[in-house]
Scaffold this motif. Sequence first.
Motif, short mmCIF file in Angstrom:
data_model
loop_
_atom_site.label_atom_id
_atom_site.label_comp_id
_atom_site.label_asym_id
_atom_site.label_seq_id
_atom_site.Cartn_x
_atom_site.Cartn_y
_atom_site.Cartn_z
N ARG A 82 -11.03 3.10 -11.73
CA ARG A 82 -10.35 3.24 -11.72
C ARG A 82 -11.00 3.75 -10.13
N SER A 83 -10.25 3.46 -9.18
CA SER A 83 -10.75 3.29 -7.40
C SER A 83 -9.93 3.39 -6.40
N THR A 84 -9.68 4.09 -5.08
CA THR A 84 -9.38 3.81 -4.53
C THR A 84 -9.15 2.96 -3.26
N ARG A 85 -10.23 2.42 -3.19
CA ARG A 85 -10.29 1.07 -2.16
C ARG A 85 -10.30 0.53 -1.18
N GLN A 93 -3.48 -0.15 -7.50
CA GLN A 93 -4.62 0.95 -6.75
C GLN A 93 -5.10 1.21 -5.60
N ARG A 138 -0.90 3.19 -5.28
CA ARG A 138 -1.29 3.97 -5.39
C ARG A 138 -1.95 5.06 -4.28
N ARG A 139 -2.64 4.62 -3.69
CA ARG A 139 -3.97 5.29 -2.87
C ARG A 139 -2.33 5.45 -1.51
#
Length: 213
Positions: free
Chosen positions: A9-12, A120, A123-124
């Motif tokens: 899981r990450s906001t990259r 990801q 979503r961010r």
Amino acid sequence: MSTANSLPRSTRQSVYTALPAQAVFGPTPWLAFDPLDIDVRTRPSDDVPWQVPPVAWSADLSSPRAGFVTVAFAAGLAAGTRVLVQGRRVHGRITDVTRGGAIVTAALERELDMQAATLQELRRDTDIVGDAFGAFDAEVASAAASAATARAYATSPYEVPVAEGERSALHWSVVSHQFATEAEAWAASVGGIIHDFGLLSEDVTSEEDWGTL
């Protein structure tokens, strides 16, 4: 995650603070698949919006491990400069995952990895826009309340709590100026919200910060 790449899981996105004349930042703790998927913004301090960097930069995905992002600027940055490195992939199908009727597992895993990375990032950015609209709604409500108060002043002057003899053209001028100032402040805040749609929340401070406006 896949067999080849770890995609937790990450906001990259990663934020760095430059040391004097620092020009290289990274590597990021998240993977990318193409240098074209990387976007970089800078700002001299946290109280100003993110901006296009004042100097050219490039992204390297080969050091120290394949896929992790290292950004190099053409010249060193001033000490304290904040650097935002983001994944911003525009996904596309660039290879097949079946050959001769058989699934090629390595190709399929890579395709799924790229899709997961794109989701990801989506979503961010969706959360950032949602926060921006929430702030916009609050500003609209505040402006509506100010407008209602101004209307009350204009239509019911004797309800204004001022001492006897103080009703004058100067008093009403001060009241009008007050609400004009509030309207200008509201317009400026809305402009800031719209500006950040194309960049990022001004409050991003770490890789896992979803950002708020």
